[in-house]
Scaffold this motif. Structure first.
Motif, PDB file in Angstrom:
ATOM      1  N   ILE A  44       0.733  -1.091   0.048  1.00 60.08           N
ATOM      2  CA  ILE A  44      -0.043   0.005  -0.152  1.00 60.08           C
ATOM      3  C   ILE A  44       0.909   1.430  -0.060  1.00 60.08           C
ATOM      4  CG2 ILE A  44      -1.801   1.129   1.176  1.00 60.08           C
ATOM      5  CD1 ILE A  44      -2.536  -1.450  -0.053  1.00 60.08           C
TER       6      ILE A  44
ATOM      7  N   TYR B 266       2.439   1.824  -3.471  1.00 63.05           N
ATOM      8  CA  TYR B 266       1.431   2.351  -4.213  1.00 63.05           C
ATOM      9  C   TYR B 266       1.149   3.892  -4.125  1.00 63.05           C
ATOM     10  CZ  TYR B 266      -3.426   3.094  -6.406  1.00 63.05           C
ATOM     11  OH  TYR B 266      -4.247   3.531  -7.119  1.00 63.05           O
ATOM     12  N   TYR B 267       1.087   4.252  -2.930  1.00 61.31           N
ATOM     13  CA  TYR B 267       0.846   5.772  -2.658  1.00 61.31           C
ATOM     14  C   TYR B 267       2.090   6.296  -2.813  1.00 61.31           C
ATOM     15  CZ  TYR B 267      -4.023   5.121  -1.518  1.00 61.31           C
ATOM     16  OH  TYR B 267      -5.275   4.758  -1.651  1.00 61.31           O
TER      17      TYR B 267
ATOM     18  N   ASN C  42       3.906   6.199  -5.451  1.00 59.21           N
ATOM     19  CA  ASN C  42       3.948   6.054  -6.744  1.00 59.21           C
ATOM     20  C   ASN C  42       5.019   5.228  -7.507  1.00 59.21           C
ATOM     21  OD1 ASN C  42       2.439   6.752  -9.247  1.00 59.21           O
ATOM     22  ND2 ASN C  42       3.924   8.353  -9.585  1.00 59.21           N
TER      23      ASN C  42
ATOM     24  N   VAL D 195       2.476   0.158  -8.686  1.00 55.16           N
ATOM     25  CA  VAL D 195       1.331   0.825  -9.395  1.00 55.16           C
ATOM     26  C   VAL D 195       0.708  -0.156 -10.388  1.00 55.16           C
ATOM     27  CG1 VAL D 195       0.455   2.623 -10.745  1.00 55.16           C
ATOM     28  CG2 VAL D 195       1.792   3.082  -8.805  1.00 55.16           C
TER      29      VAL D 195
ATOM     30  N   LEU E 284      -0.935  -3.490  -9.073  1.00 57.07           N
ATOM     31  CA  LEU E 284      -1.846  -3.149  -8.758  1.00 57.07           C
ATOM     32  C   LEU E 284      -3.140  -2.891  -9.850  1.00 57.07           C
ATOM     33  CD1 LEU E 284      -1.421  -1.650  -5.353  1.00 57.07           C
ATOM     34  CD2 LEU E 284      -2.485  -3.814  -5.621  1.00 57.07           C
ATOM     35  N   LYS E 285      -2.643  -2.117 -10.726  1.00 59.44           N
ATOM     36  CA  LYS E 285      -3.620  -1.922 -11.965  1.00 59.44           C
ATOM     37  C   LYS E 285      -4.050  -3.361 -12.587  1.00 59.44           C
ATOM     38  CE  LYS E 285      -2.694   2.803 -12.987  1.00 59.44           C
ATOM     39  NZ  LYS E 285      -2.211   3.947 -13.942  1.00 59.44           N
TER      40      LYS E 285
ATOM     41  N   GLU F  34      -7.836  -0.173   1.184  1.00 54.93           N
ATOM     42  CA  GLU F  34      -6.888   0.535   1.330  1.00 54.93           C
ATOM     43  C   GLU F  34      -6.544   1.410   0.118  1.00 54.93           C
ATOM     44  OE1 GLU F  34      -5.244   1.408   3.918  1.00 54.93           O
ATOM     45  OE2 GLU F  34      -6.074  -0.177   5.543  1.00 54.93           O
ATOM     46  N   THR F  35      -7.152   0.979  -1.201  1.00 48.12           N
ATOM     47  CA  THR F  35      -6.731   1.743  -2.402  1.00 48.12           C
ATOM     48  C   THR F  35      -8.150   1.754  -3.265  1.00 48.12           C
ATOM     49  OG1 THR F  35      -6.274  -0.475  -3.472  1.00 48.12           O
ATOM     50  CG2 THR F  35      -4.440   0.795  -2.460  1.00 48.12           C
TER      51      THR F  35
ATOM     52  N   GLU G  95      -9.329   3.857  -4.833  1.00 47.27           N
ATOM     53  CA  GLU G  95      -9.490   4.299  -6.375  1.00 47.27           C
ATOM     54  C   GLU G  95      -9.252   3.461  -7.286  1.00 47.27           C
ATOM     55  OE1 GLU G  95      -5.497   5.068  -3.987  1.00 47.27           O
ATOM     56  OE2 GLU G  95      -7.554   5.299  -3.752  1.00 47.27           O
ATOM     57  N   LEU G  96      -8.546   2.277  -7.020  1.00 47.33           N
ATOM     58  CA  LEU G  96      -8.633   0.914  -8.169  1.00 47.33           C
ATOM     59  C   LEU G  96     -10.008   0.450  -8.431  1.00 47.33           C
ATOM     60  CD1 LEU G  96      -5.743  -1.112  -6.377  1.00 47.33           C
ATOM     61  CD2 LEU G  96      -5.751   0.215  -8.453  1.00 47.33           C
TER      62      LEU G  96
END
Length: 385
Positions: free
Chosen positions: A283, A286-287, A289, A294, A297-298, A329-330, A332-333
């Motif tokens: 996590i 990911y944040y 960047n 990234v 997770l995409k 936790e993500t 936006e995914l």
């Protein structure tokens, strides 16, 4: 405890009890109005339920516009007993203790490798330790429910890909040891049961659990659909990529080999060449960047969208709930998942992250135990939200 028999009279008792459980704060007159029995019958049934510790009077309500005596309000006697629910993963045990109205009394988790040799002693100790302080509780521990990450049929574990609990008759061993009813159910099924109990707006829904593996609980016309021999909802073992990654189930390319948390963390540790990394590191990357994180997770979100579209197209639910520590936790995914689903015939089906979170299966277990103890067909805990 008084055993409620199956007769017209006893069916009326169950109707009244169900009405009180699902609508706390009703008066005798309102119960009579809601279920169509006369007030004298309701008063007699309530008297019996109070005598047997199922129901209590909780206060005085407001009188009607026509005046008259103020009504006495009723609720289930939530302190008369408790249920204990367990969620058993291969490396973690979580448990929740609930009162008879679903309220959480205690919740705890422990990281430990679980197997057929230690599971019974661990559960027994937790139950016995709590039972010591319940001498004055009328019903004590009314039932134990266990969420299993595998296939369950007739209260027996028949398949577990990541631990060996299918090699013991867990319910029978625990019932003999504890003298308490034990109910075993698939984890995703219990999560679906919890979602439907806490959100009464939907009679057809799917709850997808993404943890060590991936499973789906399916509610059809307000009933849990288990399929033949309890095999419904094993979407983690549907094929996402033919001839793909080998799965312990014997297939290759299974959905959960790409989108389970176990698979995701395995890929992450491989990419970073560090076996010690945890979800928190994923996590954080990911944040921050980090491009590798990234992209990983995409890809996870795209694959998840494909897999979810398959089950949504099969059952066409009113809503699909997702329970995933990673997605909590993500969030936006979620947009990436939605873009993938929008390419399919399921684009108009709403998807939601579960508001019950990691408690979903534990709540479902408590609901299962409470329903069996009180002998009611359904519960509505939407008032607890």
């Amino acid at each position: 405890m008084v055993k409620l028999q199956n007769s017209i009279r006893e069916n009326n008792v169950l109707l009244v009890l169900s009405e009180i459980i699902n609508n706390p704060g009703l008066s005798r007159a309102r119960i009579a109005e809601n279920i169509g029995l006369n007030k004298a019958t309701i008063s007699e049934i309530v008297k019996r339920l109070m005598h047997d510790h199922y129901v209590i009077e909780t206060g005085i309500g407001e009188s009607s516009s026509a005046g008259g005596r103020k009504p006495i309000l009723l609720e289930v006697n939530k302190q008369a007993g408790v249920s204990i629910s367990f969620d058993i993963r291969y490396d973690q045990i979580s448990y929740m203790i609930n009162s008879l109205d679903g309220e959480i009394i205690h919740k705890e988790s422990q990281n430990i490798e679980l197997n057929k040799n230690n599971i019974c002693s661990i559960i027994s100790k937790i139950v016995k330790d709590y039972e010591k302080g319940m001498e004055n509780t009328p019903f004590g521990i009314t039932g134990i429910a266990i969420a299993i990450h595998g296939i369950v049929h007739n209260n027996k574990i028949t398949f577990t890909p990541y631990y060996d609990l299918d090699q013991i008759d867990l319910a029978s061993v625990l019932e003999q040891e504890l003298s308490i009813p034990v109910y075993i159910e698939n984890e995703a099924n219990l999560s679906a049961l919890a979602e439907s109990t806490f959100d009464s707006d939907y009679s057809n829904l799917i709850s997808v659990s993404i943890h060590t593996g991936i499973g789906a609980g399916v509610i059809i016309d307000s009933e849990l659909y288990r399929g033949f021999e309890g095999r419904s909802g094993e979407i983690g073992h549907t094929t996402l990529y033919p001839n793909g990654i080998e799965c312990p189930c014997g297939n290759s390319g299974c959905f959960e080999q790409y989108c389970s948390h176990k698979a995701l963390m395995k890929n992450y540790r491989t990419i970073k060449s560090d076996k010690s990394l945890e979800v928190s590191d994923l996590i954080e990357g990911y944040y921050l960047n980090d491009i590798e994180t990234v992209n990983l997770l995409k890809e996870f979100a795209v694959n998840l969208g494909i897999g979810l579209s398959n089950i949504m197209g099969t059952f066409c639910p009113q809503v699909l709930f997702i329970n995933s520590e990673i997605l909590f936790e993500t969030p936006e995914l979620f947009n990436t998942i939605k873009l993938q689903v929008d390419k399919t015939v399921s684009k108009n089906i709403p998807m939601r992250l579960s508001a019950l979170g990691e408690n979903a299966s534990l709540y479902g277990g408590s609901i299962l135990a409470i329903q069996n103890f009180l002998q009611v067909d359904s519960l509505d805990f939407s008032f607890l939200k």
